[in-house]
Design an enzyme around this catalytic site. Structure first.
Site, PDB file in Angstrom:
ATOM      1  N   ARG A  24       4.093   5.791   9.370  1.00 10.25           N
ATOM      2  CA  ARG A  24       5.319   4.998   9.498  1.00 10.25           C
ATOM      3  C   ARG A  24       6.498   5.645   8.760  1.00 10.25           C
ATOM      4  NH1 ARG A  24       5.409  -0.233  11.287  1.00 10.25           N
ATOM      5  NH2 ARG A  24       3.474  -0.886  12.187  1.00 10.25           N
ATOM      6  N   ARG A  28      12.101   1.686   8.196  1.00 13.78           N
ATOM      7  CA  ARG A  28      13.108   0.881   7.497  1.00 13.78           C
ATOM      8  C   ARG A  28      13.450   1.293   6.068  1.00 13.78           C
ATOM      9  NH1 ARG A  28       9.809  -4.256   9.050  1.00 13.78           N
ATOM     10  NH2 ARG A  28       8.324  -2.550   9.006  1.00 13.78           N
ATOM     11  N   TYR A 150      -3.509  -7.734  19.882  1.00 16.49           N
ATOM     12  CA  TYR A 150      -2.162  -8.254  20.172  1.00 16.49           C
ATOM     13  C   TYR A 150      -2.097  -8.890  21.554  1.00 16.49           C
ATOM     14  CZ  TYR A 150      -0.573  -6.015  15.914  1.00 16.49           C
ATOM     15  OH  TYR A 150      -0.406  -5.676  14.592  1.00 16.49           O
TER      16      TYR A 150
END
Ligand code: CP3
Length: 341
Positions: A24, A28, A150
């Site tokens: 990742r 962010r 999911y």
């Protein structure tokens, strides 16, 4: 390739030091990512090759990692199969019409990946051009079990109890769905490789929610098909978080690398996986929040425990959004400066 440490480590060749990247790593914690996040929606960023390319390159330019990983998401596969997937601010993935019954399976299909996911391959082509052989590019997909989680649960969960119940109460349907996801994933990863991905990683983030026997039947059986389909083309890395008990079986698939989390000692992981495979990991991502001197000490401890041979330095799971950029850089620099053997 100017810096091919990652590919060398995956092939088992001797390297001057272990390669380093972070799961990742495009995300962010980088202010440059947040600027683009203000302007464009999540899937818009994934679907626009110029944006995906810019985000993919950010950690290479800003942090100095030894590999780029394609900016995309594992959930573009259920989207391509026909399910709506949203990313809800501060809540995470949301699938408004999850799979619960046989009728629901009629709504999805094994798609032509060039019709549905061409934007990913276009992004890869562009990224390869912009990288200009500086570092290798990692392609990726979710493992079928994690994708099923999911597709059935419809959202994130700590236990994925509805997804498990689906597998245990409707096994025929579950295996049909797992095979559809597997077939899509194989075509998807092969096309990523054709577009230029130098290696691929399969993320089984929820593998460790299954016990050893269920992991074999519900997850590894399908991961094995993916590895077999890809391994002659590129090195394959399997990251099944929490599924440490299956390291031996995962190593036997013919994968080149195994990602491990921080809940297993490097020595035990090595003895389970054997000497013929590259281990990747396993720094606790929360430790990146420690003061830098402490962080460096812990990274060196990890490096000494793994040693430089068939090893890729990484985190044991994705980087957290609140990690200061200089701490992420300290992690990478400590690996680059390591003077162990
Ligand atoms: O590693 C990279 O930098 C490449 C890009 C990448 C993303 N997601 C971008 C992303 C990769 C490899 C993934 C994989 C992924 N996505 C996994 C497997 C790895 C893991 O962390 O377990 C999973 C389970 C997902 C599903 C997903 N996507 C979740 C649960 C979330 C929301 C919460 C979270 O962890 O961020 C996403 C969104 C997502 N995918 C973001 C990014 C950068 C955050 C989007 C944003 O808010 O800007």
């Amino acid at each position: 390739m100017k810096n091919d440490l990652l590919l060398k480590a995956l092939r088992g060749e001797v390297t001057s030091r272990p390669p380093v990247w972070m799961m990742r790593q495009a995300g962010r914690y980088l202010p440059e990512y947040m600027v683009l996040r203000e302007k464009y929606g999540f899937f818009e960023r994934c679907q626009t090759p110029e944006l995906a390319c810019e985000i993919t390159l950010q950690p290479v330019d800003i942090i100095g990692v030894d590999a780029a990983i394609l900016f995309s998401d594992i959930l573009v596969v259920p989207q391509a199969m026909g399910l709506e997937v949203q990313l809800v601010e501060s809540k995470g993935p949301f699938l408004p019409e999850p799979i619960k019954t046989g009728n629901d399976l009629e709504r999805i299909r094994v798609p032509d990946v060039h019709e549905t996911l061409q934007y990913v391959f276009d992004a890869i082509t562009l990224i390869k051009k912009e990288l200009n052989r500086r570092v290798p590019l990692i392609g990726f997909a979710g493992a079928p079990w994690t994708i099923l989680c999911y597709m059935v649960q419809g959202k994130g969960s700590k236990t994925f109890d509805e997804a498990k119940a689906f597998c245990y109460t409707q096994p025929v349907l579950a295996h049909r769905l797992l095979q559809m996801i597997t077939d899509t994933t194989i075509a998807y990863l092969k096309a990523q490789v054709k577009a230029g991905a130098d290696t691929v990683q399969v993320f089984d983030s929820w593998g460790g929610l299954l016990g050893p026997e269920d992991f074999e039947n519900i997850s590894l059986k399908y991961i094995r098909q993916i590895v077999h389909a890809l391994k002659e083309e590129v090195p394959v890395i399997i990251f099944a978080k929490g599924a440490w008990y299956a390291l031996k079986e995962m190593a036997a698939t013919g994968a080149s690398g195994l990602g491990i989390d921080w809940c297993i000692k490097p020595g035990l992981a090595r003895s389970m996986a054997g000497n013929n495979i590259t281990l990747q990991g396993n720094f606790d991502p929360a430790k990146l929040l420690s003061p830098i001197p402490e962080l460096k000490k812990e990274v060196n401890k990890m490096l000494n425990a793994f040693g430089n041979g068939r090893y890729i330095a990484n985190l044991g799971h994705g980087i957290l959004p609140n990690v200061p950029v200089d701490h992420a850089r300290a992690f990478v620099d400590t690996v680059k400066e390591w003077e162990g053997t």
